[in-house]
Design an enzyme around this catalytic site. Sequence first.
Site, mmCIF file in Angstrom:
data_model
loop_
_atom_site.group_PDB
_atom_site.id
_atom_site.type_symbol
_atom_site.label_atom_id
_atom_site.label_comp_id
_atom_site.label_asym_id
_atom_site.label_seq_id
_atom_site.Cartn_x
_atom_site.Cartn_y
_atom_site.Cartn_z
ATOM 1 N N TYR A 83 0.825 -1.199 0.000
ATOM 2 C CA TYR A 83 0.000 0.000 0.000
ATOM 3 C C TYR A 83 0.866 1.258 0.000
ATOM 4 O O TYR A 83 0.622 2.206 -0.764
ATOM 5 C CB TYR A 83 -0.917 0.026 1.231
ATOM 6 C CG TYR A 83 -2.011 -1.005 1.262
ATOM 7 C CD1 TYR A 83 -2.319 -1.781 0.142
ATOM 8 C CD2 TYR A 83 -2.754 -1.212 2.419
ATOM 9 C CE1 TYR A 83 -3.322 -2.728 0.191
ATOM 10 C CE2 TYR A 83 -3.767 -2.157 2.482
ATOM 11 C CZ TYR A 83 -4.046 -2.917 1.361
ATOM 12 O OH TYR A 83 -5.041 -3.852 1.411
ATOM 13 N N LEU A 99 -10.905 0.099 1.045
ATOM 14 C CA LEU A 99 -10.562 -0.794 2.141
ATOM 15 C C LEU A 99 -11.715 -0.860 3.150
ATOM 16 O O LEU A 99 -12.621 -0.022 3.126
ATOM 17 C CB LEU A 99 -9.281 -0.309 2.823
ATOM 18 C CG LEU A 99 -8.011 -0.326 1.959
ATOM 19 C CD1 LEU A 99 -6.866 0.388 2.669
ATOM 20 C CD2 LEU A 99 -7.616 -1.758 1.614
ATOM 21 N N LYS A 122 -17.526 5.206 1.404
ATOM 22 C CA LYS A 122 -18.309 5.608 2.557
ATOM 23 C C LYS A 122 -18.573 4.388 3.427
ATOM 24 O O LYS A 122 -18.564 3.262 2.907
ATOM 25 C CB LYS A 122 -19.599 6.296 2.126
ATOM 26 C CG LYS A 122 -20.667 5.364 1.573
ATOM 27 C CD LYS A 122 -20.507 5.052 0.127
ATOM 28 C CE LYS A 122 -20.944 3.634 -0.170
ATOM 29 N NZ LYS A 122 -20.181 2.974 -1.171
ATOM 30 N N ASP A 213 -23.038 0.349 7.039
ATOM 31 C CA ASP A 213 -23.073 -0.072 5.640
ATOM 32 C C ASP A 213 -24.309 0.482 4.944
ATOM 33 O O ASP A 213 -24.278 1.575 4.366
ATOM 34 C CB ASP A 213 -23.020 -1.596 5.563
ATOM 35 C CG ASP A 213 -22.762 -2.087 4.151
ATOM 36 O OD1 ASP A 213 -23.725 -2.524 3.510
ATOM 37 O OD2 ASP A 213 -21.607 -2.029 3.679
#
Length: 408
Positions: A83, A99, A122, A213
Amino acid sequence: MASLVQRLYRVFVPPHQPPKVTYQPIKFGILGAANIAPAVLIIPAKSHAEVIVYAVAARDQGKAEKFARQHGIGKVYSGSNGYQQLLDDPEVDAIYNPLPNGLHFEWTMKALLAGKHVLCEKPMADTADEVRQMFDLAEKKGLVLLEAFHYRWVDVFFKFNFHPAIQRARAILDSGELGKIKSIDLKFALAAGYMKDSDIRFNLALGGGAMMDLGCYSLNCIRYLSSSDPTSVVSAIALPLKSANIQETKIDRAMSTTLALPNDVLASMEVDLSMPWEFFPPKLYKMWVEVKCDGGDVGVQNFVLPTFWHSIQVSNKVGGTTTQRVEKVYKFADAHIDDHSKALDLGEDWWLTYRYQLEAFVDKLKGRTPQTWVTREDSIANMQWIENIYEKAGIGSRPRSSYVLPAE
């Protein structure tokens, strides 16, 4: 039916726009070989002449190389330092960070420190304070940071969505045709079995939970359509995954919330990552919002991914007569929005919400005025109200990142 098939075909096989040297294309690097990356960036980039998906990094070398081969990405970084190596690549202009939620803060901050613009999935972080720090650093570095609420956009205090369908619904409410808003009801749920119990969305350390979520979309949509922030969380009930003790796991499989909004408006919101099956008729998901007003109602089916299909159902009560209509809006030219910017010429009926998002992000990097944007204030407020809901539910905010910004 023919137009539907053609639209869906172009969603996944868009007309290719090869990068042009004169455009000085933006070179993107992707952190992680995430399943969402093709839809969000790789497919939209194919029809954008100013974008190149230049590099990908993943911990696992085999996974990184396979992902790069599948999607025609020329540069691969892997291993424990992969990364950071991507961030240090001088050819990379911008980072897409898909991620897990719990890693958004650390790797977005590191990307900004490396001088890269960032499109971050988000919710942007696990706490509102972390989101605030991310924007502080981006502003200090003179870099662009955008939270990837692809289906919508908010100006200083709510103006537009990324996709014209939900913008049209907002325009109907703003027009006064239906009178003042009385209530908002939203449901966003996926049937049980869609996600395994081991999914990262059920991992507290990675910022999991239904409210983080599906809930971040749902809360965002309520705030957008009402043109306001909540004034309080009236109630919030969290349901655990199967028989787990939610006070131990702190992970909500589902969240049922009632929000108080200005002008005595109440909003109810139900989100569920593992909805019990309904067989008559069978339902794989629920994804709708209904706004009741003094003079009628407006409901939107599939407000998150309207390019595939959607409907805007309007019921208008005038005197003793009720009229009903159904609208479908796939292009800005059909949205009947009072906007004098480039919006009316923007997009195609096959553009995904992600393609509109990419257009806005590139416009911002190129010094042009995007038709759509998600502001610092909106990202912070959305995360703060997510935290408020978790507190009301009695399971608390998601854990803060352990990452500490290096001292200057």
